[in-house]
Write a protein that holds these residues in place. Structure first.
Motif, PDB file in Angstrom:
ATOM      1  N   LEU A 105     -41.003 -31.994  -6.661  1.00  0.00           N
ATOM      2  CA  LEU A 105     -41.749 -33.539  -7.656  1.00  0.00           C
ATOM      3  C   LEU A 105     -41.152 -34.055  -8.320  1.00  0.00           C
ATOM      4  O   LEU A 105     -41.146 -35.661  -8.648  1.00  0.00           O
ATOM      5  CB  LEU A 105     -43.307 -33.363  -8.905  1.00  0.00           C
ATOM      6  CG  LEU A 105     -43.713 -32.031  -7.866  1.00  0.00           C
ATOM      7  CD1 LEU A 105     -45.478 -31.053  -8.467  1.00  0.00           C
ATOM      8  CD2 LEU A 105     -44.336 -33.226  -6.357  1.00  0.00           C
ATOM      9  N   VAL A 106     -39.912 -33.513  -8.685  1.00  0.00           N
ATOM     10  CA  VAL A 106     -38.758 -34.461  -9.413  1.00  0.00           C
ATOM     11  C   VAL A 106     -37.525 -34.034  -9.398  1.00  0.00           C
ATOM     12  O   VAL A 106     -36.859 -33.141  -8.429  1.00  0.00           O
ATOM     13  CB  VAL A 106     -39.085 -33.632 -11.127  1.00  0.00           C
ATOM     14  CG1 VAL A 106     -37.557 -34.082 -12.114  1.00  0.00           C
ATOM     15  CG2 VAL A 106     -39.920 -34.190 -11.381  1.00  0.00           C
ATOM     16  N   GLU A 107     -36.804 -35.293  -9.480  1.00  0.00           N
ATOM     17  CA  GLU A 107     -35.437 -35.347  -9.038  1.00  0.00           C
ATOM     18  C   GLU A 107     -34.207 -35.791 -10.557  1.00  0.00           C
ATOM     19  O   GLU A 107     -34.821 -36.417 -11.031  1.00  0.00           O
ATOM     20  CB  GLU A 107     -35.214 -35.879  -7.966  1.00  0.00           C
ATOM     21  CG  GLU A 107     -35.700 -36.988  -7.965  1.00  0.00           C
ATOM     22  CD  GLU A 107     -35.153 -38.150  -6.562  1.00  0.00           C
ATOM     23  OE1 GLU A 107     -35.420 -37.290  -5.533  1.00  0.00           O
ATOM     24  OE2 GLU A 107     -35.770 -39.710  -6.498  1.00  0.00           O
ATOM     25  N   THR A 108     -33.123 -35.293  -9.803  1.00  0.00           N
ATOM     26  CA  THR A 108     -32.263 -36.146 -11.114  1.00  0.00           C
ATOM     27  C   THR A 108     -30.763 -36.837 -10.587  1.00  0.00           C
ATOM     28  O   THR A 108     -30.947 -36.551  -9.822  1.00  0.00           O
ATOM     29  CB  THR A 108     -31.905 -34.634 -11.671  1.00  0.00           C
ATOM     30  OG1 THR A 108     -30.648 -33.955 -10.590  1.00  0.00           O
ATOM     31  CG2 THR A 108     -32.638 -33.454 -12.164  1.00  0.00           C
ATOM     32  N   GLU A 109     -30.497 -37.409 -11.416  1.00  0.00           N
ATOM     33  CA  GLU A 109     -29.427 -38.531 -11.416  1.00  0.00           C
ATOM     34  C   GLU A 109     -28.735 -38.481 -12.512  1.00  0.00           C
ATOM     35  O   GLU A 109     -28.425 -38.211 -14.012  1.00  0.00           O
ATOM     36  CB  GLU A 109     -29.960 -39.737 -11.362  1.00  0.00           C
ATOM     37  CG  GLU A 109     -28.943 -41.035 -11.005  1.00  0.00           C
ATOM     38  CD  GLU A 109     -29.891 -42.407 -11.019  1.00  0.00           C
ATOM     39  OE1 GLU A 109     -28.321 -43.591 -10.988  1.00  0.00           O
ATOM     40  OE2 GLU A 109     -30.647 -42.178 -11.369  1.00  0.00           O
ATOM     41  N   LYS A 110     -27.557 -38.463 -12.162  1.00  0.00           N
ATOM     42  CA  LYS A 110     -25.971 -38.169 -13.148  1.00  0.00           C
ATOM     43  C   LYS A 110     -25.821 -38.788 -13.805  1.00  0.00           C
ATOM     44  O   LYS A 110     -25.196 -40.055 -13.125  1.00  0.00           O
ATOM     45  CB  LYS A 110     -25.163 -36.931 -12.844  1.00  0.00           C
ATOM     46  CG  LYS A 110     -24.116 -36.461 -13.309  1.00  0.00           C
ATOM     47  CD  LYS A 110     -24.780 -35.305 -14.268  1.00  0.00           C
ATOM     48  CE  LYS A 110     -24.051 -35.069 -15.506  1.00  0.00           C
ATOM     49  NZ  LYS A 110     -23.775 -33.615 -15.642  1.00  0.00           N
TER      50      LYS A 110
END
Length: 219
Positions: free
Chosen positions: A66-71
């Motif tokens: 449901l959620v994703e990350t970006e560095k």
């Protein structure tokens, strides 16, 4: 693998998503990051949780897809994993409003105790914006306004209202909005402005709902 075992496996994987949505704190996080991509420290501050707790909830949401990350540099920024996730959250919330009367009763009771909050719909607002009859304010924190806001809205965070009343036009209706229908910052802003003698109303939804139907925004 037998057909029955295969079906059980499929439903078990679907249950990972539904389980992620079964926690009120995680639903609050979805409401927050629907505004835009933010780091865990910002999320923790605005859901009143320690960073460690917020991180745990975010990992559950990430594992469920449901959620994703970006560095970005040394920080991880969290965002919804696509518009489909927002649509699921919005549908779940709408089902709650329509099928669980306790939700509407809680909001109605809260707003009636706050001296009868006036609401305005999206269509009414669009009509009045065309006629330049309203002054639209975004009472979310400035960080969220900068991520995206309704076109022509002015950033006026709730915490700054008392210091910036002179900026508000007395001859126009003031419309306040925030994160969505469950966000209470706009309620509190409208109540305060009415007490100060302004004609203020609350948009019955927020920025994500406006953006989701492709109405004009600035990002």
């Amino acid at each position: 693998m037998k057909t029955r075992e295969f079906k059980k496996k499929l439903y078990k994987q679907l249950a990972v998503v539904t389980k992620a949505l079964s926690n009120p704190t995680r639903l609050e996080i979805l409401d927050l990051i629907a505004q835009g991509s933010v780091p865990v420290e910002y999320i923790a501050e605005h859901i009143d949780q320690p960073v460690a707790n917020a991180s745990q909830h975010l990992q559950v949401l990430k594992k469920s897809g449901l959620v994703e990350t970006e560095k970005r540099g040394k920080y991880n920024y969290y965002q919804l994993a696509g518009k489909q996730v927002y649509d699921v959250w919005n549908s779940l919330r709408n089902i709650g409003f329509s099928r669980n009367s306790e939700i509407s009763n809680l909001l109605d009771d809260y707003r009636s105790k706050k001296q009868g909050l006036k609401m305005i719909s999206r269509d009414e607002l669009l009509h009045k914006m065309e006629k330049k009859e309203v002054y639209l304010i975004d009472v979310r924190p400035k960080e969220e306004y900068d991520l995206g806001h309704i076109k022509d809205a002015v950033s006026l965070p709730k915490m700054e209202l008392s210091k910036r009343l002179e900026e508000l036009p007395e001859e126009k209706e003031i419309v306040a909005y925030c994160r969505g229908p469950l966000c209470l910052m706009a309620d509190e802003a409208v109540r305060y402005l009415n007490q100060e003698g302004f004609n203020a109303v609350r948009l019955d939804e927020g920025f994500p709902e406006w953006k989701a139907v492709n109405l004009p925004v600035d990002e």
